[in-house]
Design an enzyme around this catalytic site. Structure first.
Site, PDB file in Angstrom:
ATOM      1  N   ARG A 194       0.523  -5.041  12.773  1.00 45.67           N
ATOM      2  CA  ARG A 194      -0.292  -4.458  13.847  1.00 45.67           C
ATOM      3  C   ARG A 194      -0.557  -5.460  14.965  1.00 45.67           C
ATOM      4  O   ARG A 194      -0.665  -5.076  16.135  1.00 45.67           O
ATOM      5  CB  ARG A 194      -1.594  -3.902  13.277  1.00 45.67           C
ATOM      6  CG  ARG A 194      -1.365  -2.694  12.391  1.00 45.67           C
ATOM      7  CD  ARG A 194      -2.625  -1.922  12.092  1.00 45.67           C
ATOM      8  NE  ARG A 194      -2.330  -0.766  11.244  1.00 45.67           N
ATOM      9  CZ  ARG A 194      -3.197   0.214  10.984  1.00 45.67           C
ATOM     10  NH1 ARG A 194      -4.413   0.167  11.498  1.00 45.67           N
ATOM     11  NH2 ARG A 194      -2.842   1.219  10.210  1.00 45.67           N
ATOM     12  N   GLU A 239      -7.210   0.046  14.776  1.00 42.05           N
ATOM     13  CA  GLU A 239      -7.727  -1.027  13.916  1.00 42.05           C
ATOM     14  C   GLU A 239      -6.671  -2.102  13.653  1.00 42.05           C
ATOM     15  O   GLU A 239      -5.532  -1.799  13.285  1.00 42.05           O
ATOM     16  CB  GLU A 239      -8.189  -0.449  12.574  1.00 42.05           C
ATOM     17  CG  GLU A 239      -8.712  -1.500  11.607  1.00 42.05           C
ATOM     18  CD  GLU A 239      -8.814  -0.997  10.169  1.00 42.05           C
ATOM     19  OE1 GLU A 239      -8.866  -1.843   9.265  1.00 42.05           O
ATOM     20  OE2 GLU A 239      -8.815   0.236   9.961  1.00 42.05           O
ATOM     21  N   ARG A 257       0.839  -1.199   0.000  1.00 44.05           N
ATOM     22  CA  ARG A 257       0.000   0.000   0.000  1.00 44.05           C
ATOM     23  C   ARG A 257       0.872   1.247   0.000  1.00 44.05           C
ATOM     24  O   ARG A 257       1.835   1.347   0.769  1.00 44.05           O
ATOM     25  CB  ARG A 257      -0.932   0.004   1.222  1.00 44.05           C
ATOM     26  CG  ARG A 257      -1.885  -1.195   1.217  1.00 44.05           C
ATOM     27  CD  ARG A 257      -2.853  -1.184   2.376  1.00 44.05           C
ATOM     28  NE  ARG A 257      -3.671  -2.391   2.363  1.00 44.05           N
ATOM     29  CZ  ARG A 257      -4.604  -2.679   3.258  1.00 44.05           C
ATOM     30  NH1 ARG A 257      -4.855  -1.821   4.234  1.00 44.05           N
ATOM     31  NH2 ARG A 257      -5.296  -3.805   3.175  1.00 44.05           N
ATOM     32  N   SER A 288     -10.694  -6.054   9.950  1.00 48.95           N
ATOM     33  CA  SER A 288     -12.001  -5.562   9.506  1.00 48.95           C
ATOM     34  C   SER A 288     -12.671  -6.666   8.703  1.00 48.95           C
ATOM     35  O   SER A 288     -12.011  -7.566   8.190  1.00 48.95           O
ATOM     36  CB  SER A 288     -11.865  -4.293   8.665  1.00 48.95           C
ATOM     37  OG  SER A 288     -11.222  -4.572   7.438  1.00 48.95           O
ATOM     38  N   ARG A 328       1.776   1.615  10.347  1.00 50.91           N
ATOM     39  CA  ARG A 328       1.349   1.979   8.991  1.00 50.91           C
ATOM     40  C   ARG A 328       2.558   1.845   8.066  1.00 50.91           C
ATOM     41  O   ARG A 328       3.450   2.696   8.065  1.00 50.91           O
ATOM     42  CB  ARG A 328       0.800   3.411   8.973  1.00 50.91           C
ATOM     43  CG  ARG A 328       0.021   3.768   7.710  1.00 50.91           C
ATOM     44  CD  ARG A 328      -0.467   5.213   7.771  1.00 50.91           C
ATOM     45  NE  ARG A 328      -1.398   5.441   8.846  1.00 50.91           N
ATOM     46  CZ  ARG A 328      -2.711   5.229   8.770  1.00 50.91           C
ATOM     47  NH1 ARG A 328      -3.238   4.772   7.647  1.00 50.91           N
ATOM     48  NH2 ARG A 328      -3.502   5.473   9.810  1.00 50.91           N
TER      49      ARG A 328
END
Length: 422
Positions: free
Chosen positions: A388, A348, A261, A351, A276
């Protein structure tokens, strides 16, 4: 892709969905207008083709001057048919391009609003009181150095910002997390998959990642392929242009892959550590099912994610993501946010999204039952995003001396109960 028949019959529902997402309401009327042109162009083409077929039969039965005249008419009519066909194809392409800009219909239960307008569904576990334990918690970067587990400095030297090495017990922790995740997924009926991470434009567009999410996608222009940001993309496209037998549903896959990403638009956010990053590994759950089963399957995916976090012995909360923060494919999404002690916040970590038939239509994936062929529903859910989860484990299970206790669920995979300072 939205069903054009539904849009014709319920335009106000689609307008309300677009408004709830904060996206173009006018797009609905633009699609309806060009859809009228498309249907008119199709009718014109089919009428001319019918005339052409009738004339061809007349030519075959005619003789002499009559036949010559009919042949002349047939030539002129053939030109009209060709022009009408070209017009039809152009308008159909324009119609498709506009429809592809529409996001999925919102679930009526999804909260309306922007990123901060989510609803908290539940809290699980209690954040640890480090004051009672008599020490100030270290963040995952400091712990990673003490344990010889994370090296962000050399990662930046070699690959630039938001890059890292997992070394020693850091690498072993990734393998343990992946193995535990795959083992759990297999027990729940998932087929493990290691998919390609380079995909063609049809796969990326079909899953909805070339719209609002395009800025975060890496593209290799020379070869016209994309690096995936999630294995959701190759898992969804795995059955592109296929019709699945109903007795095989639900079809569940657990994909393990590297993900890439660009993190565009996040300048200055989470620049420290591995929360991130540009490249990470992830185990993703993906389901193909009948549309009427999608809501129940969504709750099952959420429960499997909750079970994973509980096994890691990490406090977390579940949120119902607001409409303006949904991806274009999702009708509803639940996030699980783990407690991160040094940030004094929930962040987060997983999801799960219900995409209904949206991706199925775009990828031309259908299923066949006794009533005929129908569009299939798709759902996705992160079982574990490695960096994470490592952050959450290190920070929540640390000790005053810098060592970190290993969650009981991972101990059989690691052969140790504690990560020691090196």
């Amino acid at each position: 892709m939205i069903d054009i028949k539904f849009l014709r019959e319920h335009p106000d529902v689609v307008r309300a969905s677009q408004k709830g997402r904060g996206e173009s309401v006018e797009l609905v009327d633009q699609i309806l207008a060009i859809d009228e042109k498309k249907r008119a162009a199709v009718t014109e083409f089919e009428t001319l083709r019918q005339e052409q077929n009738t004339l061809s039969k007349s030519v075959g039965a005619a003789k002499g001057d009559e036949k010559a005249a009919l042949l002349e008419n047939a030539k002129a009519l053939a030109d009209k048919v060709k022009a009408a066909d070209t017009k039809r194809a152009q308008v159909e392409e324009q119609t498709k391009a506009l429809i592809l800009q529409l996001s999925n219909l919102l679930d009526t239960q999804a909260p309306i609003g922007g990123e901060e307008d989510f609803l908290i569904i539940e809290h699980v576990g209690t954040p640890r009181d480090f004051g009672k334990d008599g020490f100030e918690p270290k963040d995952h970067v400091e712990l990673g150095k003490l344990l010889g587990a994370i090296d962000t400095e050399r990662g930046a030297k070699v690959a630039g910002s938001r890059s890292y090495y997992l070394t020693g017990v850091g690498a072993l922790l990734e393998f343990a997390l992946v193995n535990y995740a795959i083992q759990s997924a297999v027990k729940n009926g998932f087929t493990p998959v290691i998919p390609p991470v380079l995909v063609n434009p049809a796969a990326m567009e079909g899953t909805g990642f070339l719209g609002q999410a395009a800025e975060n996608v890496y593209r290799i222009e020379k070869d016209d392929v994309y690096l995936v940001g999630t294995s959701e993309v190759p898992l969804a496209a795995m059955h592109m242009d296929e019709t699945l037998p109903v007795d095989k549903l639900p079809l569940r896959y657990a994909g393990y892959s590297s993900c890439f990403r660009r993190e565009a638009g996040t300048y200055g956010k989470d620049t420290r550590g591995i929360i991130r990053v540009h490249q990470f590994d992830k185990v993703e759950m993906f389901t193909f099912c009948k549309p009427e089963d999608a809501q129940a399957e969504h709750l099952r995916l959420l429960q499997w994610e909750k079970d994973f976090l509980s096994a890691m012995e990490i406090p977390f909360r579940v949120i119902d993501v607001a409409s303006g923060d949904l991806g274009s494919s999702a009708t509803r999404k639940f996030d699980i946010e783990a407690w991160i002690p040094t940030q004094d916040a929930y962040r987060e970590v997983t999801s799960t999204s219900n995409c209904t038939e949206f991706q199925g239509r775009r990828l031309n994936i259908r299923y066949k039952d006794s009533e005929g062929v129908k569009a299939i529903a798709t759902l996705n859910g992160t079982l574990v995003a490695i960096p994470r989860m490592i952050v959450a484990i290190l920070e929540n299970h640390q000790n005053a001396d810098g060592t970190v206790n290993v969650p009981a669920a991972l101990q059989p995979f690691l052969g140790m109960k504690k990560f020691e300072v090196v």
